[in-house]
Design a protein around this motif. Structure first.
Motif, PDB file in Angstrom:
ATOM      1  N   LEU A 189      48.780  21.816  23.197  1.00 37.54           N
ATOM      2  CA  LEU A 189      47.356  21.767  23.516  1.00 37.54           C
ATOM      3  C   LEU A 189      46.843  23.064  24.137  1.00 37.54           C
ATOM      4  O   LEU A 189      45.721  23.127  24.618  1.00 37.54           O
ATOM      5  CB  LEU A 189      47.076  20.609  24.483  1.00 37.54           C
ATOM      6  CG  LEU A 189      47.443  19.240  23.903  1.00 37.54           C
ATOM      7  CD1 LEU A 189      47.290  18.174  24.947  1.00 37.54           C
ATOM      8  CD2 LEU A 189      46.569  18.932  22.708  1.00 37.54           C
ATOM      9  N   SER A 190      47.691  24.095  24.201  1.00 40.29           N
ATOM     10  CA  SER A 190      47.208  25.315  24.839  1.00 40.29           C
ATOM     11  C   SER A 190      47.714  26.498  24.023  1.00 40.29           C
ATOM     12  O   SER A 190      48.688  26.384  23.294  1.00 40.29           O
ATOM     13  CB  SER A 190      47.751  25.371  26.271  1.00 40.29           C
ATOM     14  OG  SER A 190      48.432  26.579  26.494  1.00 40.29           O
ATOM     15  N   THR A 191      47.044  27.653  24.177  1.00 44.68           N
ATOM     16  CA  THR A 191      47.518  28.789  23.381  1.00 44.68           C
ATOM     17  C   THR A 191      48.584  29.575  24.128  1.00 44.68           C
ATOM     18  O   THR A 191      49.301  30.376  23.550  1.00 44.68           O
ATOM     19  CB  THR A 191      46.359  29.745  23.060  1.00 44.68           C
ATOM     20  OG1 THR A 191      45.659  29.987  24.277  1.00 44.68           O
ATOM     21  CG2 THR A 191      45.432  29.150  22.036  1.00 44.68           C
ATOM     22  N   ASP A 192      48.668  29.352  25.451  1.00 43.96           N
ATOM     23  CA  ASP A 192      49.522  30.238  26.245  1.00 43.96           C
ATOM     24  C   ASP A 192      50.667  29.555  26.979  1.00 43.96           C
ATOM     25  O   ASP A 192      51.599  30.210  27.405  1.00 43.96           O
ATOM     26  CB  ASP A 192      48.667  30.965  27.294  1.00 43.96           C
ATOM     27  CG  ASP A 192      47.502  31.670  26.644  1.00 43.96           C
ATOM     28  OD1 ASP A 192      47.710  32.215  25.545  1.00 43.96           O
ATOM     29  OD2 ASP A 192      46.388  31.649  27.201  1.00 43.96           O
ATOM     30  N   TYR A 193      50.560  28.237  27.164  1.00 41.95           N
ATOM     31  CA  TYR A 193      51.573  27.578  27.985  1.00 41.95           C
ATOM     32  C   TYR A 193      52.847  27.334  27.190  1.00 41.95           C
ATOM     33  O   TYR A 193      52.812  27.037  26.008  1.00 41.95           O
ATOM     34  CB  TYR A 193      51.051  26.253  28.542  1.00 41.95           C
ATOM     35  CG  TYR A 193      50.031  26.432  29.651  1.00 41.95           C
ATOM     36  CD1 TYR A 193      49.600  27.699  30.023  1.00 41.95           C
ATOM     37  CD2 TYR A 193      49.517  25.326  30.333  1.00 41.95           C
ATOM     38  CE1 TYR A 193      48.669  27.870  31.040  1.00 41.95           C
ATOM     39  CE2 TYR A 193      48.580  25.483  31.343  1.00 41.95           C
ATOM     40  CZ  TYR A 193      48.154  26.756  31.695  1.00 41.95           C
ATOM     41  OH  TYR A 193      47.245  26.914  32.685  1.00 41.95           O
ATOM     42  N   LEU A 194      53.959  27.442  27.915  1.00 45.33           N
ATOM     43  CA  LEU A 194      55.252  27.389  27.243  1.00 45.33           C
ATOM     44  C   LEU A 194      56.233  26.712  28.183  1.00 45.33           C
ATOM     45  O   LEU A 194      56.283  27.027  29.363  1.00 45.33           O
ATOM     46  CB  LEU A 194      55.661  28.847  26.993  1.00 45.33           C
ATOM     47  CG  LEU A 194      57.006  29.160  26.414  1.00 45.33           C
ATOM     48  CD1 LEU A 194      57.072  28.644  24.994  1.00 45.33           C
ATOM     49  CD2 LEU A 194      57.212  30.668  26.412  1.00 45.33           C
ATOM     50  N   TYR A 220      69.209  27.251  35.617  1.00 47.15           N
ATOM     51  CA  TYR A 220      68.028  27.285  36.468  1.00 47.15           C
ATOM     52  C   TYR A 220      67.135  26.062  36.265  1.00 47.15           C
ATOM     53  O   TYR A 220      66.385  25.671  37.154  1.00 47.15           O
ATOM     54  CB  TYR A 220      67.238  28.558  36.169  1.00 47.15           C
ATOM     55  CG  TYR A 220      66.091  28.788  37.122  1.00 47.15           C
ATOM     56  CD1 TYR A 220      66.336  29.261  38.417  1.00 47.15           C
ATOM     57  CD2 TYR A 220      64.774  28.545  36.743  1.00 47.15           C
ATOM     58  CE1 TYR A 220      65.306  29.479  39.294  1.00 47.15           C
ATOM     59  CE2 TYR A 220      63.731  28.770  37.622  1.00 47.15           C
ATOM     60  CZ  TYR A 220      63.995  29.230  38.903  1.00 47.15           C
ATOM     61  OH  TYR A 220      62.965  29.452  39.771  1.00 47.15           O
ATOM     62  N   GLY A 221      67.194  25.459  35.084  1.00 51.04           N
ATOM     63  CA  GLY A 221      66.358  24.279  34.874  1.00 51.04           C
ATOM     64  C   GLY A 221      65.116  24.594  34.077  1.00 51.04           C
ATOM     65  O   GLY A 221      65.048  25.577  33.337  1.00 51.04           O
ATOM     66  N   ILE A 222      64.071  23.760  34.289  1.00 50.66           N
ATOM     67  CA  ILE A 222      62.900  23.807  33.415  1.00 50.66           C
ATOM     68  C   ILE A 222      61.707  24.427  34.131  1.00 50.66           C
ATOM     69  O   ILE A 222      61.443  24.117  35.290  1.00 50.66           O
ATOM     70  CB  ILE A 222      62.513  22.370  32.997  1.00 50.66           C
ATOM     71  CG1 ILE A 222      63.754  21.596  32.547  1.00 50.66           C
ATOM     72  CG2 ILE A 222      61.484  22.382  31.888  1.00 50.66           C
ATOM     73  CD1 ILE A 222      63.590  20.119  32.648  1.00 50.66           C
ATOM     74  N   ARG A 223      60.969  25.287  33.391  1.00 51.05           N
ATOM     75  CA  ARG A 223      59.748  25.870  33.956  1.00 51.05           C
ATOM     76  C   ARG A 223      58.626  25.748  32.942  1.00 51.05           C
ATOM     77  O   ARG A 223      58.868  25.750  31.724  1.00 51.05           O
ATOM     78  CB  ARG A 223      59.965  27.373  34.217  1.00 51.05           C
ATOM     79  CG  ARG A 223      61.032  27.689  35.229  1.00 51.05           C
ATOM     80  CD  ARG A 223      61.334  29.186  35.238  1.00 51.05           C
ATOM     81  NE  ARG A 223      62.012  29.623  34.039  1.00 51.05           N
ATOM     82  CZ  ARG A 223      61.990  30.865  33.587  1.00 51.05           C
ATOM     83  NH1 ARG A 223      61.299  31.795  34.211  1.00 51.05           N
ATOM     84  NH2 ARG A 223      62.645  31.190  32.482  1.00 51.05           N
ATOM     85  N   LEU A 224      57.391  25.686  33.465  1.00 53.79           N
ATOM     86  CA  LEU A 224      56.226  25.806  32.612  1.00 53.79           C
ATOM     87  C   LEU A 224      55.663  27.187  32.906  1.00 53.79           C
ATOM     88  O   LEU A 224      55.365  27.494  34.063  1.00 53.79           O
ATOM     89  CB  LEU A 224      55.194  24.719  32.953  1.00 53.79           C
ATOM     90  CG  LEU A 224      53.911  24.745  32.119  1.00 53.79           C
ATOM     91  CD1 LEU A 224      54.211  24.403  30.669  1.00 53.79           C
ATOM     92  CD2 LEU A 224      52.885  23.764  32.668  1.00 53.79           C
ATOM     93  N   VAL A 225      55.580  28.059  31.881  1.00 56.35           N
ATOM     94  CA  VAL A 225      55.118  29.419  32.153  1.00 56.35           C
ATOM     95  C   VAL A 225      53.880  29.726  31.330  1.00 56.35           C
ATOM     96  O   VAL A 225      53.633  29.098  30.297  1.00 56.35           O
ATOM     97  CB  VAL A 225      56.213  30.474  31.843  1.00 56.35           C
ATOM     98  CG1 VAL A 225      57.427  30.250  32.709  1.00 56.35           C
ATOM     99  CG2 VAL A 225      56.601  30.425  30.386  1.00 56.35           C
ATOM    100  N   ASP A 226      53.106  30.716  31.827  1.00 52.94           N
ATOM    101  CA  ASP A 226      51.921  31.149  31.112  1.00 52.94           C
ATOM    102  C   ASP A 226      52.272  32.463  30.426  1.00 52.94           C
ATOM    103  O   ASP A 226      52.598  33.448  31.090  1.00 52.94           O
ATOM    104  CB  ASP A 226      50.783  31.339  32.122  1.00 52.94           C
ATOM    105  CG  ASP A 226      49.507  31.770  31.436  1.00 52.94           C
ATOM    106  OD1 ASP A 226      49.602  32.360  30.339  1.00 52.94           O
ATOM    107  OD2 ASP A 226      48.430  31.516  31.997  1.00 52.94           O
ATOM    108  N   SER A 227      52.192  32.480  29.097  1.00 50.43           N
ATOM    109  CA  SER A 227      52.677  33.653  28.366  1.00 50.43           C
ATOM    110  C   SER A 227      51.686  34.822  28.442  1.00 50.43           C
ATOM    111  O   SER A 227      52.017  35.926  28.074  1.00 50.43           O
ATOM    112  CB  SER A 227      52.899  33.283  26.898  1.00 50.43           C
ATOM    113  OG  SER A 227      51.675  32.863  26.334  1.00 50.43           O
TER     114      SER A 227
END
Length: 1306
Positions: free
Chosen positions: A234-239, A246-253
């Protein structure tokens, strides 16, 4: 239609006939397939699109497709073109029929799933496609990358086809483990690296290489590979990114900023796979890699909102499908018991505490586990829709049946485990501890010792105690050398032989004492104990020789050395029946048969084009041998002449092991490098023998001694199984026929229901219940036993303590057992037991909600218990419980059935407050209501449900189990009909004969079809015997004699046997009948005379005249046409008969189309109309049929039946026009009803749904790929599916090629 251009040239060549009456069906039938598991080596090994999903074993890709009718996924195809490990698969985003796969031999392949073929291949010299994916920004381009780049883009077609290099994505500092294209933003792509960093590229922006390493790694050179990457849909930048530690992250590209770091509940948990849930914005799921916990997350929270433990072993990869459509009816998938509906297990929404204000997302997850298990999990309903626990993920080198149990098969694999399978259900029941390196060979301990000896590539040999689940003994005499074969002596259970790459064959006792070390000049690959002399053992050696040793002497020299092979010898096998005969398979592609007593090679079987591996003698027919080879085939040999009787092409890679069980000698299992195990039925090889048994011929024609069997033309049984049956039957008093049919039928039929069927037949015939076998309650039971057995099963589930055994194979937990028991009690109406179990599980709401069904008193008592407990826990939920109420049961139950317990409590609450009229609890069911009306309704329901279930089995290619469902409710006619529609003719006749009167009409039809089968394997006497078993048989015998192609003496002998006048007398009778104007008798006697062609014009003119009138019906003309179709083939294809032949073919085609409509053979109606019109167009004929009329009728049929058949497809439904309705109703008037009700509906033989790896055959009737067994037409190359061939032959006896040859697919 595609097929017409394809076979049109046959129509031109009028007199095409090569008299080629060859058996045109594969003799060996595939009846079962054990699919491989999912490989644990590479990342992107499962993918999904629309209503298909796929996963990769090491060398093959398995594709499952949704069957809309039953809303379940079925194995649709196996793609095996790769010769080396598959590295990744990717489904095309723009075209649901295409996907791409890469493998370690630098190959990228594009597949079309619908056509099951390779569309394009790229042999890339640029490096291994370690990761690959379709480009979202280009129509048909696939990108792949190896290690440090660059990213290659392969455009498959069009002007720019070829491989280009991505301008920026190259020379990375760390290997790429995974990459993902953005689905919306054109050309945007992200790479995950071994060092934990990401690289992001997008057209028009600055490239970001090696950014966003986890904070803990900044400034260090530690590695923390990226294990999963997914763009937020649903977003163009979120990944979303997962790193191993280290586990899981939500990052902004864009801003290269880490938005959220998610916390796993324990430091020990790590995640290697994740997926967004498309149906629920902001939701994603992850699978733990240590243990199979599926966690459900929302991006707004750093901790999971739900954790579901699905399996003991960790996740390897997962993929979310959008939910398939809702079920049309709730029919249980038969993995559980057959009489519960799947919807009744709806789990109520979890009670929402503050922490959990999210409901579970709908959706199905394809889960692949590290032990090779593959499943489809329904998150909304919290249950498996399908789970294949534990598959082998690599080559299977050996398979053997358990000596005392023909239903258990052990397999040994490259993946280091031995697994034991139940071949009736095709599920794993035991698995060895594993970590053994490669297991090349296995051997069961004799009898019921329940141990397996295994031979490994570098850890010596071992004995695994299957029951205890542990290794109880190891042998290391060969050191680290690979052991290629292990053989446990079945005559002396203390001795085990192994042979190894070190050149020794070692014989030792099971406690490890070495008895002999036989030294060979080179590696030894095979050894086998003689079945007749406990002290003889043979070996196969790399020096091309076969040796025989005698263990009873102290000498270490061989007694005999046989030389002749021109390359290394692999396996050797002694004949179980012929003393002193052994065979050997070699890398020279041949199998040699040696006779120990003559010291000579007595035959060379050549035909394989690659090294031979698997070898198996049949345990009943002394000269029958099977061999499996690296050329992917299995061959069946008659070792007397050295002829190859059949070649099986269904495996997708080297065939290593072949085995059968002496008590089911004609069911064979094979295993292969394609990591599947397949089951085969060899009974078609011995059809005459089966029919001798049915026709109640003497023992001499069924069982022989070995010498006479080797000399005989027709096969005879000479093994232990047949001798035992004969001895048992000779002990019986009274008429042993029923027993004889049952016993032979059980050992000749493949597994998968025949035993179940016979148990039901015995119950219907009134056999005492105490004689039913133990496993009866595991199968489909007769209804009168259902309640009894299920109740005791529920009690057992409650009392059974958790078994300690191995825990490897999903032993249900105590909770699961109790839950299952509770569910059974509930369905049996034993509500109180259900409540008590639910209380024990702490599910009070469920218990209370149905407690009033026991009694108000009981319910109030439960309420009090609950209230007391809640008061202790100090919860304000207690209020409603304390208020006792009348009966708002209907409303409450309605809510509960939807899982809305809260609402249910609410209405209860309202009732307490007097807002609702309180109804007093009605008397228990049936007291005031007449019992009979209930009974009627239930009975109707019962038959409806059993019919649905039968249909489910039937379309799954399991006709025998479908028949069981009908027998379980005493519906004998339908049970027989399903056997006939599954072409299980021999079984139908056996069962019908035993059932007697009630099955008579269907038994006679089966006998008639079997007699047609006998006309193929020219056994005319047998055909006559079968027809003589039908009471009203004169007409059938006439057809048989008319078709018989012998000389005049032989013809008259057959006439005499069939009690018909001689050919000369028939001539006179025909002339008399003609003078009297009796057309039918005229045709009949001319056909039996020496000039049968005289019947043609008379019969055809009669039919043409009838069809010209407006109100003809099928029943007036069909008998004459049917008779005419039995004219001898060599007379029909004469030049002088050309005109008559063409007219006969056209009339049979047209009447065939009408019959097909009557029998509801949907798939061949269009083909029959098309065939008839093609013949009308191409041949000089005068028949009262017009092309326009044919196409009008076909269109009317299509329009009037499409609503029932195509509702599942997406085609829009247009109602038929009035004129079409008129045409169709006229058709139906002509047709009348089918006399045998149950026979209506398409034929579907066993194995129809099993994908074969082999040559893809295209049906010349439909132009589509044939799934399941193939039938070749008389030109030897045109193929149609066996199902279509059976249906065609039942309505139109002549071949679709228009040659005038009769079709005989039975």
């Amino acid at each position: 239609m595609a097929w017409m251009t394809y076979i049109s040239h046959w129509f031109e060549q009028d007199d095409w006939y090569e008299g080629l009456q060859r058996a045109n069906m594969s003799q060996v039938r595939q009846v079962g397939l054990l699919a491989a598991g999912c490989q644990p080596w590479n990342k992107d090994v499962c993918a999904a699109s629309g209503d298909r999903f796929a996963y990769c074993a090491t060398l093959a890709i398995y594709i499952y497709q949704l069957d809309h009718r039953y809303n379940e996924f079925k194995l649709h195809a196996i793609m095996s073109e790769h010769k080396k490990t598959i590295t990744a698969i990717s489904w095309c985003p723009h075209n649901p029929d295409l996907f791409a796969s890469g493998s370690t031999d630098n190959l990228v392949i594009i597949w079309n799933v619908a056509e099951q073929k390779v569309i394009a291949k790229l042999d890339s010299q640029k490096g291994i496609p370690a990761s690959l994916s379709w480009c979202w920004n280009a129509g048909d381009a696939v990108a792949f990358v190896s290690h440090r780049g660059p990213l290659f883009i392969w455009t498959i077609s069009g002007p720019d086809s070829g491989v280009t290099v991505h301008k920026e994505a190259h020379s990375f500092l760390s290997d790429v483990c995974i990459f993902r294209w953005h689905t919306q933003k054109k050309g945007k792509v992200v790479f995950g690296h071994i060092d934990g960093s990401l690289s992001i590229f997008q057209p028009g922006n600055k490239n970001q290489k090696h950014v966003l390493r986890p904070e803990s790694l900044e400034g260090t050179d530690e590695e923390d590979p990226v294990t999963a990457l997914e763009w937020d849909p649903l977003s163009t930048d979120y990944l979303l990114v997962a790193n191993l530690h280290y586990g899981i992250r939500l990052v902004d590209s864009e801003s290269l900023y880490c938005i959220t770091t998610f916390n796993l509940p324990s430091a020990a948990a790590s995640v290697q796979c994740l997926a967004w849930v498309p149906s629920a914005p902001g939701m994603f799921i992850t699978g733990d890699s240590q243990v199979g916990v599926l966690r459900i997350w929302n991006v707004s929270k750093t901790t999971p909102i739900d954790n579901l433990k699905l399996k003991k072993t960790g996740f390897h990869c997962l993929h979310v499908l959008n939910s398939p459509p809702k079920k049309k009816f709730s029919i249980q998938s038969p993995t559980k018991n057959h009489y519960t509906s799947s919807t009744s297990e709806a789990v109520p929404p979890p009670t929402l505490t503050q922490n959990q204000a999210f409901s579970l997302p709908p959706g199905h997850v394809v889960c692949c586990f590290l032990d090779g298990g593959v499943g489809l999990y329904d998150m909304g309903a919290k249950k498996w829709d399908f789970l294949r626990d534990l598959g082998h993920v690599e080559t299977i080198f050996d398979c053997k049946f358990k000596p005392d149990d023909p239903n258990l098969l052990a397999t040994a694999s490259f993946d280091g485990t031995i697994k034991v399978w139940d071949i009736n259900t095709l599920t794993a029941v035991y698995t060895s501890p594993g970590n053994e390196g490669v297991i090349y060979s296995l051997s069961w301990a004799p009898g019921d010792l329940n141990c397996i000896a295994g031979a490994t590539s570098r850890n010596g040999a071992f004995i695994w105690d299957v029951q205890k689940g542990k290794i109880v003994q190891r042998f290391n005499e060969h050191g680290k050398n690979g052991i290629f074969c292990i053989s446990w002596s079945h005559k002396d259970s203390k001795r085990i032989a192994t042979c190894s790459g070190d050149g020794f064959c070692i014989i030792r006792t099971i406690d490890g004492k070495v008895l002999h070390k036989y030294k060979h000049p080179a590696a030894v690959f095979g050894c086998d104990w003689s079945q007749n002399n406990k002290d003889m053992i043979a070996t196969g050696c790399e020096d091309k020789n076969v040796r025989v040793y005698y263990v009873a002497t102290s000498s270490d020299q061989p007694l005999k050395v046989f030389s002749g092979h021109t390359a290394k010898v692999f396996h050797v096998k002694w004949s179980p029946l012929r003393e002193g005969i052994l065979c050997s398979g070699s890398d020279d592609g041949s199998v040699r048969i040696w006779d120990y007593t003559q010291e000579a090679c007595i035959n060379v079987l050549s035909g394989h084009t690659a090294p031979v591996r698997g070898l198996m003698w049949n345990t009943e027919i002394p000269y029958l041998l099977l061999s499996g080879s690296w050329d992917y085939t299995i061959k069946v040999w008659d070792t007397r002449e050295g002829t190859c009787l059949d070649t099986v092409y269904d495996h997708g890679a080297d065939v290593y092991g072949l085995t059968c069980h002496p008590s089911r000698p004609f069911t064979m299992a094979s295993c292969s490098r394609d990591s599947t195990v397949r089951l085969w039925s060899l009974t078609p090889l011995i059809t005459p023998l089966q029919i001798n048994i049915l026709a109640d011929r003497s023992w001499e024609e069924i069982i022989g001694n070995i010498d006479s069997a080797v000399e005989q033309g027709t096969p005879l049984l000479c093994g232990k199984m047949s001798r035992d049956i004969r001895q048992e039957i000779e002990k019986l008093t009274g008429n042993p026929r029923a027993k004889k049919l049952r016993w032979f039928s059980e050992c000749l039929s493949p597994p998968g229901g025949s035993e179940n069927l016979w148990n039901l037949v015995a119950v219907i015939k009134g056999q005492d219940d105490s004689l039913l076998p133990q496993n009866y309650c595991k199968g489909i039971m007769h209804l009168k036993h259902l309640i009894k057995f299920r109740t005791s099963e529920a009690q057992e589930l409650t009392t059974v303590k958790m078994s300690k055994f191995g825990g490897g194979i999903g032993v249900p937990t105590k909770e699961e057992r109790l839950k299952e028991a509770a569910e059974i009690h509930l369905r049996l109406g034993q509500i109180q037991r259900y409540c008590e179990l639910m209380v024990e599980l702490g599910e009070w709401d469920k218990a209370l909600s149905v407690a009033p069904g026991v009694s108000v008193k009981y319910w109030k008592k439960l309420m009090q218990r609950r209230a007391d407990q809640l008061i202790q826990e100090d919860k304000d939920d207690v209020i409603p419980y304390c208020i006792a109420i009348g009966d708002v049961k209907k409303l409450a139950n309605f809510f509960m059935s939807r899982g809305q317990l809260k609402e249910a409590l609410l209405v209860a609450q309202a009732a307490c407050e007097g807002n609702m009229q309180t109804i007093h609890v009605s008397t228990p069911k049936g007291a005031s209501y007449s019992g009979d009306t209930y009974k009627e309704e239930f009975n109707e329901l019962l038959h409806k449900v059993s019919k649905e279930l039968a249909e489910w089995y039937f379309q799954d290619g399991r006709a025998v189990l479908a028949a069981c469902c009908h027998l379980a409710v005493d519906n004998i006619e339908l049970a027989m009909a399903y056997l006939i529609r599954g072409n299980e003719l021999e079984l139908a006749v056996c069962v019908g004969t035993v059932l007697g009167e009630s099955a008579a009409p269907t038994t006679h039809y089966a006998l008639e079809l079997l007699a047609r089968k006998c006309m193929m394997i020219p056994t005319w006497n047998l055909a006559a015997d079968l027809l003589l078993m039908i009471p009203d048989n004169e007409l059938h015998l006439v057809k048989l004699c008319a078709f018989y192609p012998g000389c005049i003496e032989e013809i008259n002998d057959l006439h005499e046997k069939c009690k018909l006048p001689t050919a000369e007398e028939c001539m006179q009778l025909a002339e008399t009948a003609y003078a009297d104007g009796n057309i039918f008798e005229t045709v009949k006697y001319y056909l039996l005379s020496q000039e049968p062609e005289k019947a043609l014009p008379i019969g055809i003119d009669f039919v043409k005249e009838y069809i010209s009138s407006s109100n003809w019906t099928l029943d007036t003309i069909y008998p004459v046409l049917d008779l005419l179709s039995y004219i001898r083939t060599e007379k029909l294809v004469l030049h002088t008969c050309t005109a008559a032949r063409n007219e006969l073919l056209i009339l049979c085609g047209y009447i065939g189309a009408l019959l097909a409509i009557r029998k509801q053979y949907q798939s061949i109606v269009p083909a029959l109309y098309e065939y008839t019109s093609q013949l009308l167009k191409r041949r000089e004929v005068s028949v009262p049929l017009k092309l326009e009329q044919l196409s009008e009728e076909l269109d009317a049929w299509r329009a009037c039946t499409q609503s029932t058949y195509e509702s599942l497809e997406d085609s829009p439904y247009t109602p038929p026009s009035d004129s079409q309705r008129m045409v169709y109703s006229t058709l139906l008037k002509r047709l009348k009803e089918e006399s045998l009700q149950g026979i209506i509906g398409p034929d579907y033989v066993t194995g129809s749904n099993l994908p074969s790896h082999s040559d893809i055959h295209i049906s010349c009737l439909t132009g589509l790929k044939i799934q399941g067994p193939v039938f070749f037409l008389e030109d030897g190359k045109s193929a149609i599916s066996l199902n279509d061939a059976l249906m065609w032959a039942k309505v139109n006896p002549f071949s679709p090629l228009g040659t005038g040859i009769r079709l005989n697919p039975f």
